[in-house]
Scaffold this active site. Structure first.
Site, PDB file in Angstrom:
ATOM      1  N   ASP A 109      -4.824   1.146  -3.282  1.00 51.68           N
ATOM      2  CA  ASP A 109      -6.287   1.170  -3.156  1.00 51.68           C
ATOM      3  C   ASP A 109      -6.831  -0.095  -3.824  1.00 51.68           C
ATOM      4  O   ASP A 109      -6.129  -0.750  -4.607  1.00 51.68           O
ATOM      5  CB  ASP A 109      -6.866   2.437  -3.798  1.00 51.68           C
ATOM      6  CG  ASP A 109      -8.204   2.835  -3.168  1.00 51.68           C
ATOM      7  OD1 ASP A 109      -8.779   2.027  -2.408  1.00 51.68           O
ATOM      8  OD2 ASP A 109      -8.682   3.959  -3.450  1.00 51.68           O
ATOM      9  N   ASP A 110      -8.084  -0.413  -3.507  1.00 52.65           N
ATOM     10  CA  ASP A 110      -8.659  -1.623  -4.103  1.00 52.65           C
ATOM     11  C   ASP A 110      -8.940  -1.447  -5.591  1.00 52.65           C
ATOM     12  O   ASP A 110      -8.750  -2.365  -6.376  1.00 52.65           O
ATOM     13  CB  ASP A 110      -9.911  -2.096  -3.325  1.00 52.65           C
ATOM     14  CG  ASP A 110     -10.940  -0.984  -3.101  1.00 52.65           C
ATOM     15  OD1 ASP A 110     -10.720   0.166  -3.521  1.00 52.65           O
ATOM     16  OD2 ASP A 110     -11.981  -1.279  -2.485  1.00 52.65           O
ATOM     17  N   ASP A 113     -12.116   3.794 -10.358  1.00 51.24           N
ATOM     18  CA  ASP A 113     -13.341   3.736 -11.166  1.00 51.24           C
ATOM     19  C   ASP A 113     -13.387   4.983 -12.045  1.00 51.24           C
ATOM     20  O   ASP A 113     -12.879   4.970 -13.178  1.00 51.24           O
ATOM     21  CB  ASP A 113     -14.543   3.638 -10.215  1.00 51.24           C
ATOM     22  CG  ASP A 113     -15.858   3.416 -10.924  1.00 51.24           C
ATOM     23  OD1 ASP A 113     -16.061   3.994 -12.004  1.00 51.24           O
ATOM     24  OD2 ASP A 113     -16.719   2.673 -10.404  1.00 51.24           O
TER      25      ASP A 113
END
Ligand SMILES: O=P(O)(O)OC[C@H]1O[C@H](OP(=O)(O)OP(=O)(O)O)[C@H](O)[C@@H]1O
Ligand SMILES: O=c1[nH]c(=O)c2nc[nH]c2[nH]1
Ligand SMILES: [Mg+2]
Length: 175
Positions: A109-110, A113
């Site tokens: 995934d990028d 958070d």
């Protein structure tokens, strides 16, 4: 993350902007792959859509992997803010490669958070290796490998979400 209109969005709450260019992103993905190359080999790459698609393509190219699958998630459902929904899981063929628990599979995934998305993919594939390019402190414990940590109040602007635009000079009040 998409949020309800009446409340400040996660992006507004984050405040501190961290713009990433295509060039920077490519370099960070290559740096991530150097680390992953020490951990593999992997049978397949699984991109968490949509943000994971671009890093997954770069990582797969660098690791010489040609089996690429997706877990498609949506994190917004009308007034149910932040509820994660799996729209599509991995194929039966990919699941078999991971022995049912994800062993030998690489999830990309990028970023992490809050860790909500990471927690979900961990539940789906507990033995898979989870890699992200960027990590914020709350989500970091969920990731096996990442490259750059940014503070929780940072908002990362990815190159596919942004465009070049004029900036006023700093002495005229630019951030
Ligand atoms: O750790 P969390 O708080 O769960 O946030 C991280 C997730 O948020 C972003 O995806 P988003 O849900 O915005 O969708 P997108 O990938 O389709 O842009 C990002 O790509 C991660 O997948
Ligand atoms: O583009 C984004 N940048 C971020 O920092 C972030 N955090 C959650 N989701 C995000 N999307
Ligand atoms: Mg995402």
């Amino acid at each position: 993350m998409v949020e309800r209109n009446s409340e400040p969005s996660a992006q507004e709450r984050a405040g501190r902007p961290f713009p990433v260019s295509w060039d920077q992103f490519h370099r960070d993905c290559r740096a991530l792959t150097w680390r992953l190359n020490e951990v593999g080999p992997f049978h397949a790459v699984i991109a968490i859509t949509r943000g994971g698609l671009v890093p997954a393509a770069i990582v797969a190219r660098e690791l010489g992997l040609r089996i690429i699958d997706t877990v498609c998630v949506a994190s917004y459902d009308h007034d149910k803010q932040g509820d994660l929904k799996v729209l599509k899981g991995i194929s039966e063929q990919t699941a078999k490669l991971g022995g049912g628990t994800g062993k030998g599979l690489l999830i990309v995934d990028d970023l992490v958070d809050t860790g909500k998305t990471g927690r979900l993919v961990r539940q789906l594939l507990p033995d898979a290796h989870f890699a992200t390019v960027y990590a914020k402190p709350k989500g970091r414990p969920l990731v096996d490998t990442y490259i750059t940590e940014v503070s929780q109040d940072t908002w990362i602007y990815f190159p596919w979400d942004t465009a070049l635009s004029f900036q006023p000079p700093i002495r005229d009040g630019a951030a």
